[in-house]
Motif scaffolding. Sequence first.
Motif, short mmCIF file in Angstrom:
data_model
loop_
_atom_site.label_atom_id
_atom_site.label_comp_id
_atom_site.label_asym_id
_atom_site.label_seq_id
_atom_site.Cartn_x
_atom_site.Cartn_y
_atom_site.Cartn_z
N LEU A 88 0.82 -1.21 0.00
CA LEU A 88 0.00 0.00 0.00
C LEU A 88 0.86 1.26 0.00
O LEU A 88 0.49 2.27 -0.61
CB LEU A 88 -0.94 0.00 1.20
CG LEU A 88 -2.07 -1.05 1.16
CD1 LEU A 88 -2.89 -1.00 2.44
CD2 LEU A 88 -2.97 -0.86 -0.06
N GLU A 89 2.01 1.20 0.66
CA GLU A 89 2.91 2.36 0.65
C GLU A 89 3.47 2.58 -0.75
O GLU A 89 3.60 3.73 -1.21
CB GLU A 89 4.05 2.15 1.65
CG GLU A 89 5.04 3.31 1.74
CD GLU A 89 4.44 4.61 2.24
OE1 GLU A 89 5.07 5.67 2.04
OE2 GLU A 89 3.33 4.57 2.84
N LYS A 141 0.77 4.15 -2.81
CA LYS A 141 0.61 5.55 -2.42
C LYS A 141 1.67 6.43 -3.06
O LYS A 141 1.37 7.50 -3.62
CB LYS A 141 0.70 5.67 -0.89
CG LYS A 141 0.61 7.08 -0.36
CD LYS A 141 0.77 7.08 1.17
CE LYS A 141 0.84 8.50 1.72
NZ LYS A 141 1.06 8.48 3.19
N SER A 157 1.30 6.37 -7.06
CA SER A 157 0.04 7.00 -7.46
C SER A 157 0.13 8.52 -7.33
O SER A 157 -0.33 9.26 -8.21
CB SER A 157 -1.11 6.46 -6.61
OG SER A 157 -2.32 7.09 -6.95
N LYS A 158 0.72 8.98 -6.23
CA LYS A 158 0.89 10.42 -6.02
C LYS A 158 1.73 11.03 -7.14
O LYS A 158 1.39 12.07 -7.71
CB LYS A 158 1.55 10.67 -4.67
CG LYS A 158 1.75 12.15 -4.31
CD LYS A 158 2.32 12.27 -2.90
CE LYS A 158 2.49 13.74 -2.50
NZ LYS A 158 3.53 14.43 -3.27
N GLU A 202 -7.05 10.62 -10.91
CA GLU A 202 -7.19 9.97 -9.60
C GLU A 202 -7.91 8.63 -9.77
O GLU A 202 -8.86 8.52 -10.54
CB GLU A 202 -8.00 10.86 -8.66
CG GLU A 202 -7.33 12.19 -8.32
CD GLU A 202 -6.44 12.08 -7.11
OE1 GLU A 202 -6.28 10.97 -6.57
OE2 GLU A 202 -5.88 13.12 -6.70
N THR A 222 -7.33 -1.73 0.69
CA THR A 222 -6.73 -1.49 2.01
C THR A 222 -7.20 -2.51 3.05
O THR A 222 -6.60 -2.64 4.11
CB THR A 222 -7.04 -0.07 2.51
OG1 THR A 222 -8.45 0.07 2.67
CG2 THR A 222 -6.52 0.98 1.54
#
Length: 488
Positions: free
Chosen positions: A152-153, A156, A159-160, A169, A176
Motif C-alpha cells: 500500500l505504501e 501511495k 500514485s501520487k 485519480e 486497504t
Amino acid sequence: MDVIDKDLISIQEVRSLVSKAKEAQKILAAMSQEQINKIVKAISDAGAKNAEKLARMAEEETGFGKWRDKIIKNTFASKSVYEYIKDMKTVGIINEDREKKIAEIAVPVGVVAGLVPSTNPTSTVIYKAMISVKGGNSIVFSPHPNAKNCILETIKIISKAAVEAGCPEGAIAGITVPSMEGTSELMKHKDVALILATGGSAMVKAAYSSGTPAIGVGPGNGPAFIEKSADIKLAVKRILDSKTFDNGTICASEQSVVVEECSKDKVIEEFKKQGGYFMTEEEADRLSKFILRANGTMNPKIVGKSPKNIAEMAGISIPEGTRVLIAKETRVGKQYPYSREKLAPILAFYCEENWEKACEKCIDVLNNEGAGHTLIIHSKNEDIIREFALKKPVSRILVNTPGALGGIGAATNLVPALTLGCGAVGGSSTSDNIGPMNLINIRRMVYGVKEIEELRGEDKVSSCENLKDLNEEYINAIVEKLLEKLKG
C-alpha cells in the motif's frame, strides 16, 4: 458491541475502487502518447527514488529475503522496465504497412486487476502499474495480506507521482482491507477486463477460474544443467549468485543442479569452495520434512530465509559462511521435496551418466513441477545447447547466466518483467515475459486488395463492364480476345 464484517468491507471497497478506476481509465484512453509517457516516467522516478525505503519495509514486514537485494529488484522494476518500454508505441496507430494496406491501432483493455505476491511485493507493484498505464489502462491491486503495508505504501508513492504528472485519480489503487472475498470480487467484477495474477498456484488457478480473462504464472522449478564443457567455476558462481539473490524468492531461480558423472567431483568441489554445503543423508532427510507442509505445499517458514535460519529451524548444524544447502537426490516426484520449487537457498543435486540422461532428468523435474517456466544450461557446446532448447517444456532457456536475473531480463535481453508466462504447457495464456503489449488489444484496419473474381480464379477483365476503369494491360487482353473471336 458492533460486529465488523471485514469481508463485506473488503467487497464494498473493491466495488468503489473499480468504479473509480473505470472512470479514470476512460480519461487515460483519451490521452496522447506523450501524456502517457510522462505519467510512466513519473512512476519510474518515484519507484527508483524510494527503492531503499520500500525494500526495507518489505523485508521487515514479510521476513523474506534481503533488503539490499530488494533495492536491486525495485530499481530493476523502475528503471530497467522503463528503459525498455519508454519508446514503445501504445497509443493510436502503432504500426502501418502502406504497401499491404494494413494499420494496427492500440486499444487499452480497460481496468486491470493486479494480484501481488509477498515474495516480490513492492517491485511487482511498480512494474505492474507502469506496464498497465503505458497501455492506457488503470489498475486495482489486491495486496498479499502478509505484505499489505509495504504494498500500500508503494501504491501511495507511485500514485501520487502519477497524479502530479497528469494521471487521473483512481487509476492506480489498492485494496486497504484485503481478503479472499474481496480479491474474488475484484477478479469477477464485470468492469475488470483482465487479471494479472502473480502469486501461489491456488491464486493463479482462482484467477483463471474467475470468468475474467487472466494472465497467470505457474510455479518455477528450473533445473540447471552443468554440461561437461562448461566453465565449472563460473557456472557454480552464477548458480550461487542466483540462488542467494534475495534468498531465492524469484521464481526463475535454480531449484536443482544436474551434472554428468564425468564432471561430478569437480562440480561438488567447486560448490564447496564457493559456499555450498552438501548435507548428509540424515540432515537432508530431516530438512525434507520441513520443506513441505502436510497438504503438500511449500512451507512458508522457509521462504526467503537464510541457510542459517533454515538449518536452525530444521535442527541441523551447518558451517559458518554456508550460502546454499544442497541435498544429493535421485528421485523426482510430488512426494520428494527437493525435486520441487523451493523459494529459499536450497538445491537438489542430481548426477546422470551423460548429457542425454541429464536432458531426460531435467524434463522429469519440469514435468513434476514448473513445466513452461525456465531451464538453465551452462555449456560451451552449441549443439547440446540447441538440443536442450528444442526438447525442454519451458518458455525460457537461459544459457550461461544466473537463472533469477536471466529469467526476468536483468542479465539477458528478455523483456524486463516480474510476471513470467509459462505457456499452454504450464497452464498459462502466454509464454511471454509480460509487458505493455500484453495489456492492449490490437484493432486492425485493412483495405481491400482483391475482388471476388480473383478469389474464384476468374479473369477479372471478362466480368468488368466499365472499360474506363481498366488499365492498359486489361484493355490489351480484351482486344486480343476480340481478335481471336474474329479470326474464328
